[in-house]
Design a protein around this motif. Structure first.
Motif, PDB file in Angstrom:
ATOM      1  N   ASN A  12       3.902  -4.402   5.264  1.00 39.22           N
ATOM      2  CA  ASN A  12       3.400  -3.787   4.030  1.00 39.22           C
ATOM      3  C   ASN A  12       4.156  -4.373   2.841  1.00 39.22           C
ATOM      4  OD1 ASN A  12       1.928  -2.015   2.422  1.00 39.22           O
ATOM      5  ND2 ASN A  12       3.477  -0.412   2.577  1.00 39.22           N
ATOM      6  N   ARG A  69       0.867  -1.203   0.000  1.00 38.77           N
ATOM      7  CA  ARG A  69       0.000   0.000   0.000  1.00 38.77           C
ATOM      8  C   ARG A  69       0.892   1.237   0.000  1.00 38.77           C
ATOM      9  NH1 ARG A  69      -2.146  -3.852   3.670  1.00 38.77           N
ATOM     10  NH2 ARG A  69      -0.338  -3.284   4.905  1.00 38.77           N
ATOM     11  N   ARG A  70       0.367   2.329  -0.581  1.00 43.38           N
ATOM     12  CA  ARG A  70       1.120   3.592  -0.591  1.00 43.38           C
ATOM     13  C   ARG A  70       1.144   4.180   0.811  1.00 43.38           C
ATOM     14  NH1 ARG A  70      -0.760   4.723  -5.546  1.00 43.38           N
ATOM     15  NH2 ARG A  70      -2.726   5.473  -4.685  1.00 43.38           N
ATOM     16  N   ALA A  71       2.326   4.675   1.247  1.00 42.87           N
ATOM     17  CA  ALA A  71       2.432   5.225   2.607  1.00 42.87           C
ATOM     18  C   ALA A  71       1.889   6.645   2.663  1.00 42.87           C
ATOM     19  CB  ALA A  71       3.877   5.205   3.057  1.00 42.87           C
ATOM     20  N   VAL A  72       1.312   7.008   3.823  1.00 44.62           N
ATOM     21  CA  VAL A  72       0.772   8.353   4.033  1.00 44.62           C
ATOM     22  C   VAL A  72       1.799   9.216   4.766  1.00 44.62           C
ATOM     23  CG1 VAL A  72      -1.056   9.646   5.222  1.00 44.62           C
ATOM     24  CG2 VAL A  72      -1.599   7.470   4.113  1.00 44.62           C
ATOM     25  N   GLU A  73       2.436   8.650   5.793  1.00 44.70           N
ATOM     26  CA  GLU A  73       3.404   9.401   6.616  1.00 44.70           C
ATOM     27  C   GLU A  73       4.832   8.984   6.258  1.00 44.70           C
ATOM     28  OE1 GLU A  73       2.980  10.712  10.843  1.00 44.70           O
ATOM     29  OE2 GLU A  73       1.766   8.898  10.898  1.00 44.70           O
ATOM     30  N   ASP A 127      -0.660   4.391   8.599  1.00 44.92           N
ATOM     31  CA  ASP A 127      -0.136   3.371   7.690  1.00 44.92           C
ATOM     32  C   ASP A 127      -0.074   2.061   8.460  1.00 44.92           C
ATOM     33  OD1 ASP A 127       0.610   4.917   5.264  1.00 44.92           O
ATOM     34  OD2 ASP A 127       1.911   5.976   6.677  1.00 44.92           O
ATOM     35  N   ARG A 164       7.290   7.720  11.520  1.00 46.42           N
ATOM     36  CA  ARG A 164       6.276   6.785  12.033  1.00 46.42           C
ATOM     37  C   ARG A 164       6.923   5.632  12.794  1.00 46.42           C
ATOM     38  NH1 ARG A 164       4.638   3.430   9.050  1.00 46.42           N
ATOM     39  NH2 ARG A 164       3.329   2.334  10.505  1.00 46.42           N
ATOM     40  N   LYS A 197       8.203   7.287   6.581  1.00 46.72           N
ATOM     41  CA  LYS A 197       8.425   6.010   7.271  1.00 46.72           C
ATOM     42  C   LYS A 197       9.255   6.152   8.550  1.00 46.72           C
ATOM     43  CE  LYS A 197       9.160   1.257   6.535  1.00 46.72           C
ATOM     44  NZ  LYS A 197       8.148   0.284   6.225  1.00 46.72           N
ATOM     45  N   THR A 241      -8.325   2.693   3.012  1.00 47.21           N
ATOM     46  CA  THR A 241      -7.644   3.754   3.753  1.00 47.21           C
ATOM     47  C   THR A 241      -7.399   3.191   5.142  1.00 47.21           C
ATOM     48  OG1 THR A 241      -8.887   5.390   2.511  1.00 47.21           O
ATOM     49  CG2 THR A 241      -7.770   6.166   4.498  1.00 47.21           C
ATOM     50  N   THR A 298       3.953  -1.230  12.919  1.00 50.24           N
ATOM     51  CA  THR A 298       2.624  -1.212  13.559  1.00 50.24           C
ATOM     52  C   THR A 298       2.444  -2.463  14.421  1.00 50.24           C
ATOM     53  OG1 THR A 298       1.836  -0.264  11.467  1.00 50.24           O
ATOM     54  CG2 THR A 298       0.163  -0.807  13.100  1.00 50.24           C
ATOM     55  N   ASP A 331       2.387  -1.268   8.741  1.00 52.54           N
ATOM     56  CA  ASP A 331       3.600  -1.984   8.338  1.00 52.54           C
ATOM     57  C   ASP A 331       4.188  -2.703   9.545  1.00 52.54           C
ATOM     58  OD1 ASP A 331       4.972  -0.101   9.823  1.00 52.54           O
ATOM     59  OD2 ASP A 331       5.724   1.019   8.112  1.00 52.54           O
TER      60      ASP A 331
END
Ligand SMILES: [Zn+2]
Length: 289
Positions: free
Chosen positions: A178, A32-36, A126, A41, A38, A238, A131, A128
């Motif tokens: 991810n 998935r495309r990351a939002v924050e 996100d 986070r 890396k 999302t 998380t 990964d």
């Protein structure tokens, strides 16, 4: 100083090895495309993990270590009532721990009080491998009570408990990662164990999707209870919960305070309704790309 047993060294090395391998694969084949960013986070998630590890060390670890010894010594719990080969007892204990963890996962989502404790894990923007370690210390402290109940009722020996813990750790790192696996491989794997795409659906901000795929090891439990959801394409997901969409809402200090503060309506987008999913283009019984 107390010597660390060889088995602990080996499982520590396997854990670090798997973590590094998944990090490398996440760079090469992101799912998935990351939002924050890396690094920011991961640093935040690992800081939360460090606090939680400390809490585990003084609560669950001593409690469960002495409980499993009592279970073994007094032949307490379900499995200790039957005579069976050692390896079979360990396998059954691992499966029953996995099943009762599935039940606990449903409970912490369904009970408003417990959901507050699990929320810091789900508000990650996100999903990964970092998380996988991001749990609030309060969730881990409270879940030590459930863990004690599992061990006592099932009759889990020290050996079975450490086998379960090691397998769970391997599984948790893997299914939070991810990493884009070849779809055919993942379709095959997901018949047996929880995979990154399957768990991605559980971290969706669409409530109906988050209320599925509760298993942490074997997918059997979701399958048996009809809570398995496969047909959500990862690019349509999302990650997170609707009430916390901004990186500044999920800073380290806010995460630490989160279970103790009053919460906005979690499943509503700020100033808007609950996110929903339009008709899905993939058959219901097939894991989507
Ligand atoms: Zn969850």
């Amino acid at each position: 100083m107390k010597r660390v047993p060889r088995a602990a060294w080996i499982s520590g090395l396997i854990f670090v090895g798997e973590f590094c391998l998944l990090l490398w694969l996440e760079r090469r084949r992101p799912l998935r495309r990351a939002v924050e960013p890396k690094f920011r986070r991961s640093a935040r998630n690992l800081s939360l993990a460090a606090v939680s590890a400390l809490a585990l060390q003084v609560t669950e670890r001593p409690l469960i270590a002495s409980l499993t010894r009592v279970v073994e010594h007094r032949q307490f719990g379900l499995l200790k009532q039957f005579s069976m080969p050692r390896w079979f007892e360990v396998a059954l204990a691992v499966a029953l721990m996995d099943y009762t963890l599935y039940l606990w996962h449903i409970l912490i989502h369904r009970s408003p009080w417990l959901w507050r404790l699990h929320l810091p894990h789900h508000v990650d923007l996100d999903l990964d491998v970092a998380t996988a370690l991001r749990f609030h210390f309060s969730e881990l402290v409270v879940s030590a009570g459930w863990r004690a109940g599992q061990v006592t009722l099932i009759g889990v020996s020290p050996r079975a408990y450490s086998a379960w813990q090691r397998l769970l750790m391997l599984s948790i790192l893997f299914h939070h990662s991810n990493v884009e696996l070849p779809i055919e491989l993942e379709r095959w794997l997901s018949r047996i164990i929880v995979t990154p795409r399957l768990h991605g659906i559980h971290h969706s901000m669409v409530r109906d999707e988050s209320d599925s795929n509760w298993s942490s090891g074997l997918t059997l439990w979701d399958w048996l209870h009809g809570t398995l959801k496969l047909n959500v394409p990862q690019q349509a997901i999302t990650i997170g919960v609707p009430a916390y969409r901004q990186p500044e809402d999920v800073s380290f200090c806010k995460l630490i305070a989160m279970p103790f503060r009053s919460q906005p309506p979690i499943w509503q987008l700020p100033g808007d309704g609950e996110p929903e999913r339009d008709a899905l283009p993939v058959p219901e019984n097939q894991l989507a790309k």
